[in-house]
Design an enzyme around this catalytic site. Structure first.
Site, short mmCIF file in Angstrom:
data_model
loop_
_atom_site.label_atom_id
_atom_site.label_comp_id
_atom_site.label_asym_id
_atom_site.label_seq_id
_atom_site.Cartn_x
_atom_site.Cartn_y
_atom_site.Cartn_z
N HIS A 94 -9.59 0.92 5.25
CA HIS A 94 -8.28 1.17 5.89
C HIS A 94 -8.48 2.16 7.04
CE1 HIS A 94 -4.17 2.47 6.49
NE2 HIS A 94 -3.79 1.38 5.85
N GLY A 144 2.32 2.22 10.68
CA GLY A 144 3.24 3.34 10.48
C GLY A 144 3.94 3.79 11.75
N GLY A 159 2.82 -1.16 4.28
CA GLY A 159 2.81 0.27 3.95
C GLY A 159 4.23 0.76 3.72
N GLY A 160 4.85 1.30 4.77
CA GLY A 160 6.17 1.93 4.65
C GLY A 160 7.18 1.09 3.89
N SER A 173 3.39 -2.25 10.29
CA SER A 173 4.85 -2.23 10.40
C SER A 173 5.49 -3.58 10.09
CB SER A 173 5.27 -1.72 11.79
OG SER A 173 4.79 -0.40 11.97
N GLU A 203 -5.32 -5.17 10.79
CA GLU A 203 -4.35 -4.10 10.91
C GLU A 203 -4.58 -3.36 12.23
OE1 GLU A 203 -2.51 -2.84 7.03
OE2 GLU A 203 -4.31 -1.65 7.21
N ASN A 228 0.86 -1.19 0.00
CA ASN A 228 0.00 0.00 0.00
C ASN A 228 0.89 1.24 0.00
OD1 ASN A 228 -1.84 2.02 0.47
ND2 ASN A 228 -2.28 1.43 2.60
N TRP A 229 0.97 1.88 -1.16
CA TRP A 229 1.90 3.02 -1.29
C TRP A 229 1.31 4.28 -0.67
CZ3 TRP A 229 4.48 2.96 -6.85
CH2 TRP A 229 5.14 1.75 -7.04
N LYS A 230 0.05 4.29 -0.34
CA LYS A 230 -0.62 5.48 0.21
C LYS A 230 -0.39 6.67 -0.74
CE LYS A 230 0.10 3.47 4.70
NZ LYS A 230 0.04 3.61 6.13
N GLU A 265 -6.84 4.61 8.02
CA GLU A 265 -6.63 6.03 7.69
C GLU A 265 -7.89 6.62 7.06
OE1 GLU A 265 -2.98 5.58 5.50
OE2 GLU A 265 -1.97 5.01 7.36
C1 PEP Z 1 -0.85 0.05 6.04
O1 PEP Z 1 -0.97 1.24 5.85
O2 PEP Z 1 -1.71 -0.73 5.61
C2 PEP Z 1 0.32 -0.42 6.79
C3 PEP Z 1 0.33 -1.63 7.24
O3 PEP Z 1 1.34 0.49 6.96
P1 PEP Z 1 2.77 0.21 7.65
O4 PEP Z 1 3.32 -1.06 7.07
O5 PEP Z 1 3.60 1.40 7.30
O6 PEP Z 1 2.52 0.08 9.12
#
Ligand code: PEP
Length: 249
Positions: free
Chosen positions: A95, A172, A233-234, A212, A166, A9-11, A97
């Site tokens: 999600h 994040g 994500g990251g 993460s 999640e 997930n590049w956001k 966010e």
């Molecule tokens: C996400 O946004 O779905 C996520 C898991 O982010 P991160 O890996 O950065 O925690």
């Protein structure tokens, strides 16, 4: 047999130019045999990147969001049909966010899931508790509410939904759920999901862990019996890190 799924997930990160360079880097890794063909692999870039990625091809693309409406006067929205035309089979829904910053709740999520099912695409449906909810001991209650408030509305679930656990406190933040915490939540979700789709389909439902996930913790998480992949994500913004996570399978 369930095929594990790793989704990045590049956001709202990377320009179309930088994103294209990252896509090409991932493609080189894939072509060099960086991970097993048994793994399903997916990137969820910003909408603006989808056309160029589809043209180059080689790595499956999905979308981070979609409209709850099918078409019409909804300025700024992107419909499932538009995404499907650009090669997206998987679409992220719920999600944290989007729940937190855009106040998406059951009415919007029901609309999105139903648009996705009509188009025969697949929702990656995210659920997860906040730190406060975990500390209050209501994690399972929260997960059940998030699933029920949407899927209780459907008399039949016609596509193979992917679920993503999640924990909000792990997204994040660099904090990851322990393998035991993650496995416990996944096992709970699978059991709950069996009430919607039956035991056999639930057994074959992919439940991804997100929060993460990185090369150094992916192996342990992905070895748990109810963790069928990752939503990243990251670490998905770094080709080496994303390829290393996929190599854990
Ligand atoms: C996400 O946004 O779905 C996520 C898991 O982010 P991160 O890996 O950065 O925690």
């Amino acid at each position: 047999m369930k095929r594990p799924l790793i989704a990045g997930n590049w956001k709202m990160n990377t320009s179309p130019t930088a994103g294209f360079a990252l896509y090409k880097e991932l493609l080189s890794g894939k072509n060099a045999g960086a991970f097993s063909e048994d793994l399903e692999w997916l990137v969820l870039p910003p909408f603006t990147h989808l056309g160029a990625f589809q043209q180059l091809g080689g790595i499956q693309v999905g979308a981070q969001n979609c409209s709850q409406h099918s078409q019409g006067a909804f300025t700024g929205e992107i419909s499932v049909d538009m995404l499907s035309d650009l090669g997206c089979r998987y679409i992220l829904v719920g999600h944290s966010e989007r729940r937190q910053y855009f106040k998406e709740g059951a009415p919007e999520l029901i609309g999105k899931v139903s648009q996705i099912m009509i188009a025969k695409c697949i929702p990656i449906f995210c659920v997860g508790e906040t730190l406060e909810e975990r500390e209050q001991g209501i994690t399972e209650e929260v997960l059940e509410r998030q699933i029920r408030e949407v899927f209780d509305q459907f008399s039949y679930i016609s596509v193979d939904v992917v679920l993503a656990y999640e924990p909000v406190w792990a997204i994040g933040t660099g904090k990851t759920a322990t393998v035991e915490q993650a496995q416990e939540a996944h096992a709970f979700l699978r059991q709950l999901w069996s009430k919607f789709v039956g035991e056999n389909r639930a057994k074959n439902t992919r439940i991804l862990y997100g929060g993460s996930m990185k090369p150094d913790n992916a192996g342990a998480l992905l070895s748990m019996p109810d963790i069928d992949g990752g939503l990243i994500g990251g670490a998905a913004l770094n080709a080496n890190a994303f390829l290393s996570i996929a190599a854990e399978f």
